[in-house]
Write an enzyme that holds these catalytic residues in place. Structure first.
Site, PDB file in Angstrom:
ATOM      1  N   GLN A   1     -47.165 -87.447  56.076  1.00  0.00           N
ATOM      2  CA  GLN A   1     -48.025 -86.838  55.073  1.00  0.00           C
ATOM      3  C   GLN A   1     -47.481 -85.518  54.552  1.00  0.00           C
ATOM      4  OE1 GLN A   1     -51.330 -86.233  58.097  1.00  0.00           O
ATOM      5  NE2 GLN A   1     -51.708 -84.434  56.813  1.00  0.00           N
TER       6      GLN A   1
ATOM      7  N   CYS B   1     -54.551 -86.565  55.624  1.00  0.00           N
ATOM      8  CA  CYS B   1     -54.493 -87.540  56.708  1.00  0.00           C
ATOM      9  C   CYS B   1     -55.484 -88.672  56.494  1.00  0.00           C
ATOM     10  CB  CYS B   1     -54.761 -86.854  58.039  1.00  0.00           C
ATOM     11  SG  CYS B   1     -56.364 -85.999  58.109  1.00  0.00           S
TER      12      CYS B   1
ATOM     13  N   HIS C   1     -58.886 -84.379  62.217  1.00  0.00           N
ATOM     14  CA  HIS C   1     -57.677 -85.104  61.815  1.00  0.00           C
ATOM     15  C   HIS C   1     -57.985 -86.592  61.826  1.00  0.00           C
ATOM     16  CE1 HIS C   1     -53.495 -85.970  61.138  1.00  0.00           C
ATOM     17  NE2 HIS C   1     -53.300 -86.508  62.337  1.00  0.00           N
TER      18      HIS C   1
ATOM     19  N   ASN D   1     -49.988 -92.216  63.963  1.00  0.00           N
ATOM     20  CA  ASN D   1     -50.134 -90.955  63.245  1.00  0.00           C
ATOM     21  C   ASN D   1     -49.248 -90.989  62.008  1.00  0.00           C
ATOM     22  OD1 ASN D   1     -50.971 -88.367  62.671  1.00  0.00           O
ATOM     23  ND2 ASN D   1     -50.211 -87.451  64.552  1.00  0.00           N
TER      24      ASN D   1
END
Length: 356
Positions: free
Chosen positions: A163, A169, A303, A324
């Site tokens: 990102q 996110c 997050h 992630n």
């Protein structure tokens, strides 16, 4: 009286032992100095050793600074992070490992501002396509499902993305969940466009944060989402280009998962699921392997990631498999194993998934 030696052979042998002992002691002096320089202050690195380490780290990650003042400031941040990593890894009770990764010269506040961005919804979406109930509430976790699920092995997970310094996110988490359910339904794995969500989902705050449910709602309202190739990621907000691209994947709706880990397991057994987590701890930023435990983070969700499976570590610790979007040089090739059964990092508090 002069000392007595039975014979010359004995004398030569004792003399040899004496000389070797002196040589070993002399050679050990630099090692002792180096050891003191490397580890001082209860596990911290000495100043000169740390400067050399920072220089090596800069070269490895291609990091440069605009002037000596910035370099000096970043060195202090790097030193604090490196010493934290060293002390954590030296603690034999930890189930996880840390590393001075490419984020090691960033403060916690800087990292949170640039690399997270989840915002819980303050109220229910009016007129949204959120479906009532929980479609997997009667799903039975068989023995196989109880032990392990990994959607990567089923071809439902795209490569790890990055990102960058945009706090979106939420877009990456939502896209990964849509990519997953599309592959499960159609057999085709497509990398979809986070940039389209960033530019066009007006109910979010873009690089300043957002929510996966809003992203799902945009995809439904827009009639779908296009591919990454058609609408590539730039890490900055731009003008919406939805009219000039063709939708590649559609979803019918979305549901929230009840806020408990049993329900989350039921959902993940059927598809990748978007979740919010607390990523504010220093251990989370520096994570490099093992199972991250609940004592390393709180439950202040800030997050967004995607749960793409679960399993059990060799030591018997159950974990969630998190995808992630901080690049492949963070964690285990971009993934984290997060302790399961303790609601570690608030993983079950804000979970949702799209329906095909």
């Amino acid at each position: 009286m002069a000392p007595y030696f039975g014979n010359k052979a004995q004398f030569k042998m004792l003399l040899t032992v004496f000389v070797v002992a002196i040589a070993i002691s002399w050679e050990s002096i630099p090692c002792a100095i180096a050891a003191r320089e490397l580890s001082v202050g209860g596990g911290s690195y000495g100043e000169e050793a740390m400067k050399a380490r920072h220089k090596t780290w800069m070269a490895k990650h291609g990091r440069t600074y605009r002037d000596e003042a910035e370099k000096a400031r970043r060195f202090e941040v790097f030193k604090a992070n490196a010493n934290f990593v060293h002390r954590s890894n030296a603690d034999g009770s930890r189930k996880y490992r840390l590393a001075t990764n490419r984020f090691a010269d960033m403060t916690g506040d800087e990292f949170m501002a640039m690399r997270t961005g989840f915002k819980p919804l303050s109220s229910s979406l009016f007129g949204a396509s959120k479906l009532p109930g929980f479609k997997y509430e009667n799903f039975t976790l068989s023995e196989d499902y109880q032990q392990a699920v990994d959607w990567r092995q089923q071809g439902a997970v795209t490569d790890v993305k990055d990102q960058g310094t945009c706090g979106c996110c939420w877009a990456f988490s939502a896209v990964a969940a849509v990519e997953g359910i599309n592959q499960i339904t159609t057999g085709q794995l497509l990398s979809l466009s986070e940039q389209q969500l960033l530019d066009c989902s007006t109910s979010t705050d873009g690089c300043q944060g957002g929510n996966m449910d809003n992203a799902f709602q945009y995809i439904i309202s827009n009639g779908g989402i296009t591919t990454e190739d058609s609408y590539p990621y730039t890490a900055v907000e731009g003008t919406c280009q939805s009219d000039s691209v063709q939708a590649a994947v559609t979803i019918r709706g979305f549901q929230d998962v009840p806020a408990d880990e049993t329900s989350l397991a039921m959902a993940v057994a059927n598809q990748p699921v978007s979740v919010g987590i607390d990523a504010s701890s220093q251990s989370f930023h520096m994570y490099s392997g093992g199972v991250m435990t609940a004592d390393a983070c709180g439950t202040n969700v800030n997050h967004a990631v995607t749960v793409v499976g679960y399993g059990t570590a060799d030591d018997g610790t159950p974990y969630w498999l998190l995808k992630n979007q901080w690049g492949i040089n963070w964690g285990i090739g971009g993934y984290m194993l997060l302790e399961r059964g303790t609601n570690a990092c608030g993983v079950a508090l804000h979970a949702s998934y799209p329906t095909a």
